[in-house]
Write an enzyme that holds these catalytic residues in place. Structure first.
Site, PDB file in Angstrom:
ATOM      1  N   HIS A   1       0.821  -1.225   0.000  1.00 34.64           N
ATOM      2  CA  HIS A   1       0.000   0.000   0.000  1.00 34.64           C
ATOM      3  C   HIS A   1       0.846   1.262   0.000  1.00 34.64           C
ATOM      4  O   HIS A   1       0.335   2.343  -0.274  1.00 34.64           O
ATOM      5  CB  HIS A   1      -0.925   0.003   1.225  1.00 34.64           C
TER       6      HIS A   1
ATOM      7  N   ASP B   1       3.714   9.416  -0.764  1.00 35.83           N
ATOM      8  CA  ASP B   1       2.538   8.647  -0.360  1.00 35.83           C
ATOM      9  C   ASP B   1       2.303   7.530  -1.365  1.00 35.83           C
ATOM     10  O   ASP B   1       2.466   7.756  -2.571  1.00 35.83           O
ATOM     11  CB  ASP B   1       1.306   9.564  -0.336  1.00 35.83           C
TER      12      ASP B   1
HETATM   13  C1  GDG Z   1      -2.036   3.789   3.344  1.00 34.33           C
HETATM   14  C2  GDG Z   1      -1.032   4.485   2.410  1.00 34.33           C
HETATM   15  C3  GDG Z   1      -2.788   4.512   0.620  1.00 34.33           C
HETATM   16  C4  GDG Z   1      -8.478  10.417   7.975  1.00 34.33           C
HETATM   17  N1  GDG Z   1      -8.904  11.108   9.049  1.00 34.33           N
HETATM   18  C5  GDG Z   1     -10.088  10.588   9.383  1.00 34.33           C
HETATM   19  C6  GDG Z   1     -10.385   9.543   8.496  1.00 34.33           C
HETATM   20  N2  GDG Z   1      -9.385   9.477   7.640  1.00 34.33           N
HETATM   21  C7  GDG Z   1      -9.370   8.553   6.498  1.00 34.33           C
HETATM   22  C8  GDG Z   1      -9.343   9.276   5.180  1.00 34.33           C
HETATM   23  C9  GDG Z   1      -8.804   8.193   4.248  1.00 34.33           C
HETATM   24  C10 GDG Z   1      -7.897   7.407   5.179  1.00 34.33           C
HETATM   25  O1  GDG Z   1      -8.205   7.759   6.524  1.00 34.33           O
HETATM   26  C11 GDG Z   1      -6.438   7.757   4.972  1.00 34.33           C
HETATM   27  O2  GDG Z   1      -6.017   7.183   3.781  1.00 34.33           O
HETATM   28  P1  GDG Z   1      -4.686   7.619   3.060  1.00 34.33           P
HETATM   29  O3  GDG Z   1      -4.698   6.989   1.719  1.00 34.33           O
HETATM   30  O4  GDG Z   1      -4.641   9.096   2.995  1.00 34.33           O
HETATM   31  O5  GDG Z   1      -3.479   7.196   3.967  1.00 34.33           O
HETATM   32  P2  GDG Z   1      -2.854   6.013   4.923  1.00 34.33           P
HETATM   33  O6  GDG Z   1      -3.635   5.831   6.154  1.00 34.33           O
HETATM   34  O7  GDG Z   1      -1.435   6.434   5.123  1.00 34.33           O
HETATM   35  O8  GDG Z   1      -2.935   4.649   4.050  1.00 34.33           O
HETATM   36  C12 GDG Z   1      -1.767   5.349   1.397  1.00 34.33           C
HETATM   37  C13 GDG Z   1      -3.677   3.712   1.562  1.00 34.33           C
HETATM   38  O9  GDG Z   1      -2.891   2.949   2.494  1.00 34.33           O
HETATM   39  C14 GDG Z   1      -4.607   2.745   0.795  1.00 34.33           C
HETATM   40  O10 GDG Z   1      -3.889   1.857   0.000  1.00 34.33           O
HETATM   41  O11 GDG Z   1      -3.605   5.385  -0.146  1.00 34.33           O
HETATM   42  O12 GDG Z   1      -0.845   5.935   0.485  1.00 34.33           O
HETATM   43  O13 GDG Z   1      -0.110   5.278   3.174  1.00 34.33           O
HETATM   44  O14 GDG Z   1      -9.818   7.351   3.798  1.00 34.33           O
HETATM   45  O15 GDG Z   1     -10.634   9.743   4.849  1.00 34.33           O
HETATM   46  N3  GDG Z   1     -11.512   8.812   8.539  1.00 34.33           N
HETATM   47  C15 GDG Z   1     -12.410   9.118   9.518  1.00 34.33           C
HETATM   48  N4  GDG Z   1     -12.179  10.116  10.436  1.00 34.33           N
HETATM   49  C16 GDG Z   1     -11.040  10.875  10.393  1.00 34.33           C
HETATM   50  O16 GDG Z   1     -10.881  11.803  11.200  1.00 34.33           O
HETATM   51  N5  GDG Z   1     -13.545   8.414   9.578  1.00 34.33           N
END
Ligand code: GDG
Length: 470
Positions: free
Chosen positions: A153, A360
């Protein structure tokens, strides 16, 4: 029907009242279509670790506790203090400790011990993320011949960085025990192929299909998407809720939004500095713009994370101290998490989405921000060129997050963009999301894993790509 075994560090056990996590959203279609067993860590620490099984419909969820030492060496240690920083190109933040690798291998063996007795020969195994790189090797060492796929990921850096990792020669080639290794971007896949060519001498035209005898490892690109249409509907619905109405009414002028876990890969301090430059360079926006940064805390036991939390607090304080006046505060910095529905509404209210990670794997916030917009009056996405999402979302305003002046200029351009340009960019971005909806992601990966034809086609395409670039 073949059963699918999903293995990841954490398991989204369905419990009443809990929000589905990111991986569960990504795997929703797979969990619906196939009988699945999802195995991983329970999130609990115990001196006498238990394994518990929950079932829902045709699916089973098997979670096992970790001992304190396992947690320190595997999760807090090698995974989060060595692999996470190095895979995000941050050699400066990595802690080089050999002892931690043995803990990491031990926990991977423990998962293999749990898994092996449950498997039938035609079961298919899908392993997720950097915590579990050596799992297939541990299973092969037990004599298992099942199809096993791996999806990373997070980014995979080029071999020039990867080879600075202690024990990389024990760890990275262990990926050869998988039948399919999937990446978010062609760049990650190409970096892996280059590593194999450089370290193992695999000729580049063969590096997509490495292995011996009946089994050959293949490499593919499977960018993670979101549930686009559902998210758009959720955002539209959320506009009527009290929380979103209150946010809207409390903002004088335009809202810019950032939503990130508190993690150094997300570039939050650099983004705040860029906002500060924006306020300095474009005083006409004083009193007319508010930047809301939502940052739930994560991994706060790790020193770099608590240091970063302090740095972000100090920067937010400095910005507000310098520019606020009695009736306007330029930024709101919030550490509490919000529900997915509330976030969807917040994104829709915001005229600008700021997604500027230093590095990322994908970044789903960028995709969620686009999906949440009103197509008649959409906001503008400012996106780091170093997020995997930039490969698909070229119609965003792409920025170099290390350069605060150019990021500040993109903020100014975004907030003042004419409606026609906003609509055109949004339509292109939305099309890109629809082309790669998360509902098809699991199917594409599993089809490539189960059917050699698909995987080979993908391997060939990537080979051509690599030959072109290197
Ligand atoms: C890894 C990889 C890759 C955030 N704050 C809240 C909340 N979130 C949710 C967001 C989004 C998720 O968390 C974060 O996803 P990301 O993709 O930005 O990042 P990582 O957690 O680092 O994930 C990344 C991912 O895996 C998938 O393959 O995209 O690059 O690092 O959905 O909306 N959700 C809620 N409350 C919050 O305050 N409910």
């Amino acid at each position: 029907m073949a059963r699918i075994f999903i293995i990841s560090n954490r398991v989204a056990v369905p419990k009443a009242g809990l929000q589905p996590g990111g991986l569960e959203v990504a795997l929703k279609a797979t969990l619906k279509k196939h009988p699945c067993v999802w195995l991983g860590w329970s999130g609990e620490l115990s001196d006498t670790p238990r394994t518990q099984t929950f079932t829902k419909g045709r699916n089973a969820y098997v979670v096992t506790d970790l001992g304190q030492e396992d947690f320190e060496e595997y999760y807090n240690g090698f995974a989060n203090r060595v692999l996470w920083p190095i895979f995000h190109y941050r050699l400066d933040l990595a802690e080089f400790s050999r002892r931690d690798l043995s803990g990491y291998l031990r926990v991977n063996n423990k998962f293999a011990d749990e898994l092996a007795p449950m498997l039938k020969p035609d079961d298919v195994i899908w392993v997720h993320d950097y915590h579990l790189i050596p799992l297939a090797k541990a299973l092969r060492d037990k004599g298992l011949n099942n199809r096993i796929g791996f999806f990373l990921h997070i980014p995979l850096p080029p071999p020039e960085i990867l080879t600075a990792m202690p024990n990389h020669e024990r760890l990275i080639p262990a990926l050869g025990a998988y039948d399919l290794v999937g990446f978010q971007t062609d760049g990650g896949a190409a970096n892996f192929a280059r590593y194999l060519a450089k370290e193992l001498g695999t000729p580049s035209h063969l590096s997509m299909a490495l292995g011996s005898g009946a089994r050959a490892m293949r490499i593919g690109t499977f960018p993670v998407g979101i549930e686009t249409r559902e998210f758009t509907r959720a955002a539209a619905r959320a506009m009527r809720t009290q929380m979103v109405t209150q946010l809207r009414e409390s903002i004088p002028g335009a809202l810019m939004i950032g939503v990130d876990r508190l993690d150094y890969s997300k570039g939050i301090p650099a983004r705040l500095e860029a906002y500060e430059r924006f306020l300095t360079a474009y005083p006409q926006w004083h009193g007319k713009v508010t930047y809301l940064q939502i940052t739930p805390k994560s991994r706060s036991q790790i020193k770099e994370y608590s240091q970063m939390a302090q740095a972000v607090n100090a920067l937010a304080g400095r910005i507000n101290g310098t520019y606020s006046h009695a009736s306007w505060t330029p930024m709101r910095y919030v550490n509490r998490p919000y529900s997915r529905a509330a976030l969807a509404g917040f994104y829709r209210v915001a005229k600008v989405g700021l997604v500027t990670p230093l590095r990322d794997g994908m970044n789903l916030v960028a995709k969620e921000y686009v999906a949440a917009q009103d197509p008649e009056d959409p906001g503008v996405l400012v996106l780091s060129r170093f997020a995997g999402a930039a490969d698909e979302l070229g119609a965003a305003l792409l920025v170099n997050p290390y350069d605060p002046d150019s990021t500040a200029a993109a903020m100014a351009r975004a907030i003042d963009m004419p409606l026609a340009e906003r609509r055109k960019r949004h339509a292109e971005l939305y099309d890109a999301l629809l082309r790669n909806d998360i509902a098809d992601w699991g199917d594409r990966f599993l089809a490539a894993l189960m059917g050699p034809e698909n995987g080979e086609a993908q391997g060939e395409a990537l080979n051509a790509f690599i030959a072109r670039r290197y």
